[in-house]
Design a protein around this motif. Structure first.
Motif, PDB file in Angstrom:
ATOM      1  N   HIS A 138       0.742   0.023  -8.005  1.00 39.51           N
ATOM      2  CA  HIS A 138       0.886  -0.767  -6.849  1.00 39.51           C
ATOM      3  C   HIS A 138       0.947  -2.378  -7.120  1.00 39.51           C
ATOM      4  CE1 HIS A 138       0.478   2.135  -3.662  1.00 39.51           C
ATOM      5  NE2 HIS A 138       0.040   2.808  -4.568  1.00 39.51           N
ATOM      6  N   ASP A 161       0.527  -1.176   0.089  1.00 36.31           N
ATOM      7  CA  ASP A 161      -0.009   0.002  -0.048  1.00 36.31           C
ATOM      8  C   ASP A 161       0.872   1.228  -0.058  1.00 36.31           C
ATOM      9  OD1 ASP A 161       0.961   0.116   2.514  1.00 36.31           O
ATOM     10  OD2 ASP A 161      -1.137  -0.087   3.409  1.00 36.31           O
ATOM     11  N   GLY A 162       2.235   1.329   0.137  1.00 33.28           N
ATOM     12  CA  GLY A 162       3.106   2.310   0.191  1.00 33.28           C
ATOM     13  C   GLY A 162       3.059   3.008   1.622  1.00 33.28           C
ATOM     14  N   ASN A 204       4.908   6.281  -0.227  1.00 35.86           N
ATOM     15  CA  ASN A 204       3.885   7.145  -0.896  1.00 35.86           C
ATOM     16  C   ASN A 204       4.527   8.291  -1.061  1.00 35.86           C
ATOM     17  OD1 ASN A 204       2.173   4.873  -1.881  1.00 35.86           O
ATOM     18  ND2 ASN A 204       0.882   5.221   0.101  1.00 35.86           N
TER      19      ASN A 204
END
Ligand SMILES: NC(=O)c1ccc[n+]([C@@H]2O[C@H](COP(=O)([O-])OP(=O)(O)OC[C@H]3O[C@@H](n4cnc5c(N)ncnc54)[C@H](O)[C@@H]3O)[C@@H](O)[C@H]2O)c1
Length: 307
Positions: free
Chosen positions: A261, A203-204, A243
């Motif tokens: 992703h 998900d970063g 992110n």
């Protein structure tokens, strides 16, 4: 001072060599160029293309009258250490031991060792981790670094070697290698330069503590001085998510490529962040580089290097 920098053709080591030469030291570089580059070695340094494990390393000590060792040569990939722990141990443990034996034989007192905060503390109990945080490495790479730290205590007690252990967080900057602990920065730079979407695993929201190589260089200038001994974290104390790093690099590139992703990688550490308060209190070190500017500089370096 005559300073031997192992790994002085690599990312961090080559910047340290530049700084030591700027400060008026005489620098000898030992590097087998497995990931390092000859053109990164300062022209005023004496360069030996040789493996850390080679018996001829002794001849360097015989000839060069070394006063201090700064040990940065290593197998740097955590992934590679998992794939081949014995190879990792050979270079990162046995290679370091061979160097320590030579330091003892040739009575070199000062020994600076590039350790790791990220891989050593493992999944942390608290944030940021100070030097007293339990060491719980989950990779052979982290275990090897911890093992060398323990050997350094043995050599300090028995051979009057004065070790300075620098536990880096994730180091980024010009010349960085994609396989290192902050490899994500150089990987994203290269993807953006090829007009590819940066690929984030998971998900970063996993975090790292990104410290500029120029701040790490300043830490090494302090570390080589006579009164600097002990174990110190070298990081920023700040967590930055993958992110955020991606967004900052996309902005630096001026491109409009949204990240993609992929599934998360097995066993990847979730959060990491280290406290530099002890180094600041004892020796006045602190990070000075602002992340978005540092990332811009790193992106520009990769842009220039593909021209
Ligand atoms: N990059 C990071 O974020 C980070 C974080 C924590 C610790 N470190 C440590 O800092 C040091 C330098 O890392 P880097 O990121 O500059 O990596 P790098 O790969 O750019 O530098 C390592 C250098 O060591 C040389 N080398 C490797 N094996 C050798 C051997 N057997 N004999 C002689 N030379 C050899 C390589 O050619 C290279 O020039 C390493 O000890 C690494 O574990 C790096």
């Amino acid at each position: 001072m005559n300073i031997l920098v192992t790994g002085g053709a690599g990312f961090i080591g080559s910047h340290i060599v530049d700084a030591y030469i700027r400060e008026g030291h005489r620098v000898v570089v030992l590097d087998n160029l497995s990931t390092g580059k000859r053109e990164q070695v300062h022209p005023d340094a004496t360069f030996y293309e040789i493996d850390l494990m080679a018996p001829e390393v002794k001849d360097i000590f015989e000839k060069e009258k070394i006063d201090a060792i700064n040990h940065h040569a290593a197998q740097i990939s955590v992934t590679q250490s998992v794939a081949d722990p014995a190879f990792d141990a050979e270079i990162n443990i046995v290679g370091s031991l061979k160097l320590l034996e030579l330091a003892a034989t040739y009575k070199v007192k000062k020994f600076v060792f590039a350790s790791t905060g990220g891989a050593l503390y493992g999944e942390q109990d608290y944030y940021p981790a100070d030097e007293a945080h339990p060491t719980q490495p989950i990779s052979p790479y982290g275990i090897a670094k911890l093992t060398v730290e323990r050997y350094l205590s043995y050599y300090r007690e028995n051979f009057s070697i004065h070790p300075t252990i620098l536990r880096y967080s994730n180091v980024y900057g010009p010349r960085q290698d994609p396989h290192g602990e902050a490899g994500v920065v150089s990987i994203f730079c290269k993807q953006l330069l090829k007009d590819q979407q940066p690929v984030i695993f998971g998900d970063g929201e996993q975090t790292r503590d990104f410290v500029s190589v120029f701040d790490v260089v300043n830490a090494n200038l302090k570390a080589v001085s006579e009164n600097c001994q002990g174990t110190y974290n070298v990081g920023t104390g700040k967590e930055t998510s993958v992110n955020t790093i991606t967004a900052l690099l996309i902005k630096a590139s001026g491109k409009t490529l949204p990240p993609r992703h992929n599934p998360p990688r097995m066993g990847e550490q979730r959060r990491s962040c280290i406290d530099y308060g002890k180094f600041n209190k004892d020796h006045g070190w602190q990070p000075t580089q602002v992340l978005d500017e540092g990332l811009k500089g790193t992106f520009n370096f990769f842009t220039d290097s593909v021209r």
